[in-house]
Motif scaffolding. Structure first.
Motif, PDB file in Angstrom:
ATOM      1  N   PRO A  56       0.806  -1.227   0.000  1.00 43.37           N
ATOM      2  CA  PRO A  56       0.000   0.000   0.000  1.00 43.37           C
ATOM      3  C   PRO A  56       0.844   1.285   0.000  1.00 43.37           C
ATOM      4  N   GLU A  57       1.910   1.299   0.796  1.00 43.27           N
ATOM      5  CA  GLU A  57       2.736   2.520   0.877  1.00 43.27           C
ATOM      6  C   GLU A  57       3.232   2.925  -0.497  1.00 43.27           C
ATOM      7  N   ARG A  58       3.543   1.928  -1.290  1.00 45.57           N
ATOM      8  CA  ARG A  58       4.113   2.229  -2.598  1.00 45.57           C
ATOM      9  C   ARG A  58       3.080   2.913  -3.498  1.00 45.57           C
ATOM     10  N   ALA A  59       1.859   2.364  -3.479  1.00 51.30           N
ATOM     11  CA  ALA A  59       0.791   2.956  -4.295  1.00 51.30           C
ATOM     12  C   ALA A  59       0.453   4.358  -3.791  1.00 51.30           C
ATOM     13  N   VAL A  60       0.468   4.517  -2.469  1.00 48.34           N
ATOM     14  CA  VAL A  60       0.151   5.825  -1.893  1.00 48.34           C
ATOM     15  C   VAL A  60       1.241   6.824  -2.275  1.00 48.34           C
ATOM     16  N   ARG A  61       2.491   6.390  -2.124  1.00 46.24           N
ATOM     17  CA  ARG A  61       3.602   7.293  -2.457  1.00 46.24           C
ATOM     18  C   ARG A  61       3.622   7.656  -3.931  1.00 46.24           C
TER      19      ARG A  61
ATOM     20  N   PRO B  86       1.846  13.408  -8.765  1.00 43.87           N
ATOM     21  CA  PRO B  86       2.524  13.551 -10.067  1.00 43.87           C
ATOM     22  C   PRO B  86       1.618  14.096 -11.165  1.00 43.87           C
ATOM     23  N   ALA B  87       0.323  13.735 -11.136  1.00 38.66           N
ATOM     24  CA  ALA B  87      -0.564  14.181 -12.212  1.00 38.66           C
ATOM     25  C   ALA B  87      -1.904  14.620 -11.637  1.00 38.66           C
ATOM     26  N   PRO B  88      -1.901  15.721 -10.899  1.00 29.81           N
ATOM     27  CA  PRO B  88      -3.136  16.149 -10.229  1.00 29.81           C
ATOM     28  C   PRO B  88      -4.166  16.694 -11.205  1.00 29.81           C
ATOM     29  N   MET B  89      -5.393  16.810 -10.731  1.00 26.15           N
ATOM     30  CA  MET B  89      -6.391  17.486 -11.554  1.00 26.15           C
ATOM     31  C   MET B  89      -6.283  18.986 -11.251  1.00 26.15           C
ATOM     32  N   PRO B  90      -6.783  19.842 -12.147  1.00 29.13           N
ATOM     33  CA  PRO B  90      -6.737  21.271 -11.834  1.00 29.13           C
ATOM     34  C   PRO B  90      -7.473  21.539 -10.516  1.00 29.13           C
ATOM     35  N   VAL B  91      -6.911  22.419  -9.697  1.00 27.28           N
ATOM     36  CA  VAL B  91      -7.499  22.694  -8.384  1.00 27.28           C
ATOM     37  C   VAL B  91      -8.956  23.145  -8.529  1.00 27.28           C
ATOM     38  N   ALA B  92      -9.221  23.996  -9.516  1.00 25.44           N
ATOM     39  CA  ALA B  92     -10.584  24.499  -9.713  1.00 25.44           C
ATOM     40  C   ALA B  92     -11.552  23.345  -9.957  1.00 25.44           C
ATOM     41  N   ARG B  93     -11.068  22.319 -10.643  1.00 23.84           N
ATOM     42  CA  ARG B  93     -11.901  21.157 -10.945  1.00 23.84           C
ATOM     43  C   ARG B  93     -12.224  20.380  -9.656  1.00 23.84           C
ATOM     44  N   ALA B  94     -11.213  20.190  -8.829  1.00 27.29           N
ATOM     45  CA  ALA B  94     -11.423  19.470  -7.560  1.00 27.29           C
ATOM     46  C   ALA B  94     -12.417  20.232  -6.680  1.00 27.29           C
ATOM     47  N   LEU B  95     -12.280  21.555  -6.648  1.00 32.79           N
ATOM     48  CA  LEU B  95     -13.190  22.375  -5.833  1.00 32.79           C
ATOM     49  C   LEU B  95     -14.607  22.271  -6.376  1.00 32.79           C
TER      50      LEU B  95
END
Ligand SMILES: Nc1ncnc2c1ncn2[C@@H]1O[C@H](COP(=O)(O)OP(=O)(O)OP(=O)(O)O)[C@@H](O)[C@H]1O
Ligand SMILES: [Mg+2]
Length: 321
Positions: free
Chosen positions: A71-76, A107-116
């Motif tokens: 799990p740690e690996r996937a989380v990291r 590494p590949a987040p979604m745009p912050v505005a999208r998450a909000l």
């Protein structure tokens, strides 16, 4: 990495806290793209299961893997987003700052505005996170879970503090996310939520999986129909022995019989002359849940049920699943 690699895989996982076997031998595989509800009453082991899944706790026995690795690996690697049940002290930053910070760690987040927007908190972006209502805080935590655009989203009782409207908005967002091929695991006490929003329901009771299937499959597994009759002075003794009957519950002057063969049960009741106020109905999902979890038994069967419930647990009522 293969196509068939599971998102989540528990093999004989056990986690004890002193005397309490919070997770008591769980085997569970969740395919990529599945939306799974973990359903269980208070203390069933949902949060502990989730903590093992996220690598926050290590199993005493057995193993847990995410995407065929620890799990740690996937989380990291930023493949997992989580919304935990316990409230954490939140920093004195704005909602936008918090979500931006979390997103920056992936590494590949979604745009912050999208998450909000997905979490329904676009209008709260400039507010301090330590000055929000319970439901607003919960939505911020959902935005935090989404921020990294994770392959696996893990949500522990995500709708607990949400009002009706926020709940609808939450499920719309969650389903939109799941429909894009992501894997979602959420825990809940609410059968309707599990049935409406998950592909699959895993019922946990006392640290074990007691059922695993669709809502329809759970209904069937728990026994077909409920026959209710007025006792009208008759004794409830012996009702449990009638053909088809799996369990009997007496409330006041009314007996509710869960049966696999309602025809045979009704005929036998008629032969006893005990069919006043007869009703036959398919078992509801609530009935299925209560039949599957061990704390709820017919009164006439209680003597042979071991009283191994951890002390301090309150008995559960049908309404408080
Ligand atoms: N840190 C801990 N120390 C000791 N016992 C614990 C700890 N965490 C959980 N437990 C016990 O383990 C069991 C499972 O708890 P868990 O939090 O996993 O249940 P849950 O299904 O998430 O319940 P709820 O619906 O109330 O959130 C309970 O009996 C609980 O008291
Ligand atoms: Mg919990």
């Amino acid at each position: 990495m293969t196509q068939r690699e599971h998102a989540v895989s528990f093999t004989g996982a056990v986690k004890t806290y002193g005397e309490v076997r919070a997770v008591d031998g769980i085997d569970l595989e969740i395919a990529r793209g599945e939306t799974v509800a973990l359903l269980g009453r208070n203390g069933a082991g949902k949060s502990t299961t989730i903590s093992l899944l996220l690598g926050l706790n290590v199993p005493d026995e057995g193993s847990v893997e995410l995407f065929a690795a620890a799990p740690e690996r996937a989380v990291r690697a930023g493949r997992v987003g989580a919304m935990l049940q316990e409230a954490r002290a939140v920093p004195r930053v704005t909602v936008r700052e918090l979500v931006t910070f979390v997103a920056s760690r992936y590494p590949a987040p979604m745009p912050v505005a999208r998450a909000l927007e997905l979490a329904g908190i676009a209008e709260l972006a400039g507010r301090r996170v330590d000055r929000l209502s319970g439901g607003q805080t919960q939505r911020v935590r959902f935005a935090v879970a989404l921020a990294g655009d994770p392959s696996l989203l893990v949500l522990d009782e995500p709708t607990a503090a949400l009002d009706v409207e926020a709940r609808h908005a939450f499920w719309d967002s969650m389903r939109g996310y799941a429909d894009r091929g992501h894997t979602v695991l959420f825990s809940t006490h609410y059968l309707e939520e599990a049935d409406a929003h998950a592909d699959r329901i895993v019922v946990v009771d006392r640290g074990r999986i007691v059922a695993d299937g669709t809502g329809e499959e759970l209904r069937r597994a728990a026994g077909g129909n409920l026959v209710s009759v007025d006792l009208a002075g008759h004794d409830a003794d012996g009702l449990a022995l009638l053909p088809g009957v799996r369990s009997v519950e007496v409330r006041g002057q009314r007996a509710r019989l869960r049966t696999d063969d309602s025809d045979a049960t009704v005929i036998a009741l008629a032969a006893l002359g005990a069919i006043r106020g007869l009703e036959v109905a398919p078992a509801s999902l609530d009935d299925a849940f209560l039949a599957l979890t061990s704390s709820h038994r017919a009164p006439d069967r209680t003597p042979d049920i071991p009283s191994d419930a951890p002390s301090g647990e309150t008995p559960r009522e049908a309404e408080t699943v």
